[in-house]
Design an enzyme around this catalytic site. Structure first.
Site, PDB file in Angstrom:
ATOM      1  N   SER A 169       0.829  -1.201   0.000  1.00 14.15           N
ATOM      2  CA  SER A 169       0.000   0.000   0.000  1.00 14.15           C
ATOM      3  C   SER A 169       0.871   1.262   0.000  1.00 14.15           C
ATOM      4  O   SER A 169       1.729   1.422  -0.868  1.00 14.15           O
ATOM      5  CB  SER A 169      -0.951  -0.030   1.203  1.00 14.15           C
ATOM      6  OG  SER A 169      -1.911   0.990   1.130  1.00 14.15           O
ATOM      7  N   LEU A 170       0.692   2.144   0.966  1.00 14.64           N
ATOM      8  CA  LEU A 170       1.495   3.361   1.040  1.00 14.64           C
ATOM      9  C   LEU A 170       2.974   3.047   1.195  1.00 14.64           C
ATOM     10  O   LEU A 170       3.833   3.805   0.726  1.00 14.64           O
ATOM     11  CB  LEU A 170       1.009   4.236   2.197  1.00 14.64           C
ATOM     12  CG  LEU A 170       1.739   5.565   2.402  1.00 14.64           C
ATOM     13  CD1 LEU A 170       1.599   6.468   1.179  1.00 14.64           C
ATOM     14  CD2 LEU A 170       1.240   6.282   3.648  1.00 14.64           C
TER      15      LEU A 170
END
Length: 721
Positions: free
Chosen positions: A328-329
């Site tokens: 993800s991030l």
């Protein structure tokens, strides 16, 4: 000493096995060490009796250290409270207990002494009363029970309803049902750092990055035993070590104070939802903040370098490569970090930390000269005026003692000010002021755009009243494309053409990663939002030559990368094979139905074609008035048949290998997991779960292992069904 009685069996000392405690909320569970680790602890325990100092034993792949005398297990690579360790010989289990639990060591010793007397004298039905009120009756070697008095509660009681129920007592770990883990191979072939995404929890069970990486490591060990069994037997394969990189705690800790600041402005309603938002979703906004983005990147890079140095210290014989994984991030953080790494040639050409501090890697503007040839002059404020404006005049003497003025202050890093003894808060204020007030002024005077090598943004071109492009700017852009080869920096900050990444300074990793794996990654979306239209096919990370973008088809956060490299071709992502070497059943059924439909269509068209050919052999004049329309329809049918034949032959032929840029050395980049049958019924229902599935995905783990060992030249073995 006791001599065996008539008809008795000789007494044999019980073999101990070492366990460690794991506490989660109000639940306490005990888990065994591997037999090899347990034997090491037993030998160390025997040695510790003769020594005064503590004896430390490395266990669980050297990720934990056990202090034998203290009976505590300490994590080596991450922050985790110490857990209790116990030398176990006797175990109990109640009616509602899931597994056998070990007795404390002193309690077990009392049971062992009584058992020895009973065996030696062949006297059973012995009753042991303990000071805490428990009673244990040794009926025979196979039947030993513990009884609790009514109204007595202690640490072993699971529920009040069990106070009068007897518990089964067993001697030795071999007499209980417990799965003892296999020992991990000592040899480490490859090291992988795994960076988490937003929030402190990484899956739907709200587990930490440490627990999720443990699951991923266990899955990889299992897959090595099934898909590289022969190589393991030949000593060609050891194991892959996965280590978690935690940056969330540093951002939300006391050092930044951001949680307190956010809490003061948070509304009191729907408190649980707001707490979840503050603890997770706000990380996305923090990464686009100049202050906290720097904190996140510094934390990730320093934590990776710390873990790498510590691993090398504990494994001095390690000579393998290192890879990174971002979820993800975390994948975006790693992408930005790897984009701004410098090679040895960059360092020789003068791209040191100081030389780039005025044109940070993530900026599209260089500190050049104005058209007049005069250099850009910075803000005319004095150092004293600046510090007074910031309320930090108490640090004026400290900076003047180092002969620092505003120009030299702009070249300083956070670490430079830290050495001077300036606290974190004032350091951030000073550096943030320099970036906000000085660098925009410099950029405003720039005439030239220095576009990144490989990442392209539509340039702003001057036009006259007739819509013709101004040649002046085009010449300047050509100039910059000639000079950009001196740096490998990739720029995202396009203040005049789009929303850009904040200007921060990117630290350097202590190694060159072999491969970068992105799980459920929003990289493609963020690059597009930053104003990037495409990635040059020739672009590669400066220090990392392989890149895989892995995602679940229903992941709402994941985006593709390949369309940004090859926009003219509509490429389907590569389907990740099932770890058992086949497609999932529902996907195979879908493909079978598609093939059946195509075969049925071809048969119908073939029959029509045959009928028309037979019909055409009849005298044309006889049927000319009634067959003209039928003739046109069958010609259309014949065309469809030929097209179907072409499509089938094209589908059956092997597709030529497509070169997708150099981010992954010409190989494919986008890889998609196969959805589970239950997920295919409602993709919206499983969307969030799809974004968190990678930690437990054996298919994902196998793809990583195959990439790692392919580069080592180790053959992959598909197990038989």
């Amino acid at each position: 000493n006791f001599s065996p009685g008539f008809g008795s069996t000789p007494y044999k000392e019980v073999q101990p096995h070492w366990f460690f405690c794991r506490r989660a909320d109000d639940n306490t569970s005990w888990h065994p060490f591997s037999r090899e680790d347990s034997d090491k602890l037993e030998r160390a325990n025997n040695t510790a009796r003769e020594k005064e100092e503590e004896v430390v034993v490395a266990v669980d792949g050297e990720r934990y250290d056990v202090h034998v005398k203290e009976r505590k297990r300490y994590a080596v690579y991450w922050e985790q409270g110490p857990t209790e360790v116990r030398r176990c010989t006797w175990f109990y289990k109640g009616d509602k207990d899931i597994r056998f639990m070990p007795y404390p060591e002193d309690f077990s010793q009392s049971l062992e002494d009584a058992y020895m007397i009973a065996v030696t004298l062949d006297e059973w039905k012995r009753k042991l009363d303990f000071p805490t009120g428990e009673t244990v009756i040794l009926h025979n070697p196979k039947l030993i029970m513990q009884y609790q008095p009514i109204g007595l509660q202690d640490e072993w009681v699971s529920s009040p309803s069990e106070h009068t129920r007897p518990r089964t007592v067993k001697r030795g770990v071999d007499n209980i049902s417990v799965e003892i883990p296999d020992v991990e191979p000592e040899k480490v072939d490859h090291l992988v750092f795994m960076v988490h995404g937003i929030g402190p929890a990484c899956d739907l069970r709200f587990r930490s990055i440490i627990q999720c990486v443990n699951d991923f490591r266990n899955a990889s060990l299992s897959l090595l035993g099934s898909h590289y069994k022969r190589a393991q037997q030949d000593g060609l394969v050891g194991r892959v070590e996965f280590l978690p990189v935690n940056w969330h705690s540093a951002l939300h800790g006391d050092a930044t104070g951001v949680d307190e600041d956010i809490q003061r402005i948070t509304l009191p309603s729907i408190s649980r939802l707001r707490h979840f938002t503050n603890d997770t979703l706000l990380d996305l906004f923090f990464y686009n903040s100049p202050t906290y983005c720097q904190t996140i990147v510094d934390t990730v890079s320093s934590e990776i370098n710390r873990l790498h140095a510590l691993f090398k210290q504990r494994h001095p014989e390690f000579s393998g490569a290192v890879s990174v994984v971002g979820h993800s991030l975390g994948s975006l953080i790693l992408f930005d970090l790897l984009t701004n790494q410098r090679t040895a040639s960059d360092a020789r050409e003068g791209y040191t930390d100081n030389s780039i501090s005025m044109h940070v890697d993530l900026t599209s503007f260089s500190v050049l000269k104005e058209p007049s040839g005069e250099p850009c002059h910075l803000n005319s404020d004095t150092l004293e005026q600046t510090l007074t404006r910031l309320g930090l005049q108490q640090f004026l003497d400290t900076l003047l003692a180092e002969n620092l003025d505003l120009e030299s202050l702009a070249l300083c890093h956070d670490s430079d000010l830290k050495v001077l003894g300036i606290p974190l808060g004032p350091r951030k204020k000073i550096l943030n002021y320099v970036k906000r007030k000085w660098l925009p002024e410099v950029r405003h005077r720039q005439t030239f755009l220095r576009l990144a090598s490989g990442l392209q943004v539509p340039p702003q071109v001057n036009t006259d009243h007739d819509g013709n492009k101004s040649p002046g700017l085009m010449q300047e852009q050509t100039h910059f494309h000639r000079t950009q080869s001196i740096t490998s920096a990739v720029d995202y900050e396009y203040f005049d053409v789009g929303i850009g990444q904040v200007s921060i300074e990117y630290p350097q990793l202590a190694f060159h990663p072999q491969t970068f794996f992105a799980f459920g990654s929003p990289i493609g979306m963020f690059l597009t939002v930053r104003g990037l239209k495409r990635i040059d096919p020739n672009y590669t990370f400066p220090t990392c030559k392989s890149f895989y973008n892995i995602y679940h088809p229903y992941d709402p956060v994941a985006y593709r990368i390949e369309p940004m490299i090859i926009s003219e071709a509509d490429l389907e992502p590569m389907l990740i094979p099932h770890h058992k070497g086949r497609k999932r059943m529902h996907l195979e059924l879908k493909d079978s139905l598609t093939r059946m439909s195509m075969d049925l269509k071809n048969n119908v068209l073939g029959s029509l074609r045959t009928a028309w050919q037979s019909f055409a052999r009849l005298p044309v004049a006889r049927y000319s008035s009634c067959t003209a329309q039928l003739h046109l329809k069958l010609l259309w049918t014949d065309t469809l048949y030929e097209e179907a034949e072409t499509s089938v032959s094209a589908e059956g032929s092997e597709q030529p290998e497509i070169k997708v840029g150099m981010l992954n050395a010409g190989r494919r980049i986008d890889y998609v997991l196969q959805e589970k049958p239950i997920e295919s019924f409602n993709e919206y229902l499983f969307a969030i779960q799809s974004h968190l599935c990678y930690w437990e995905s054996e298919d994902t783990a196998l793809l990583l292992l195959k990439e790692i060992y392919d580069k080592m030249g180790v053959a992959f073995e598909q197990p038989q069904q």
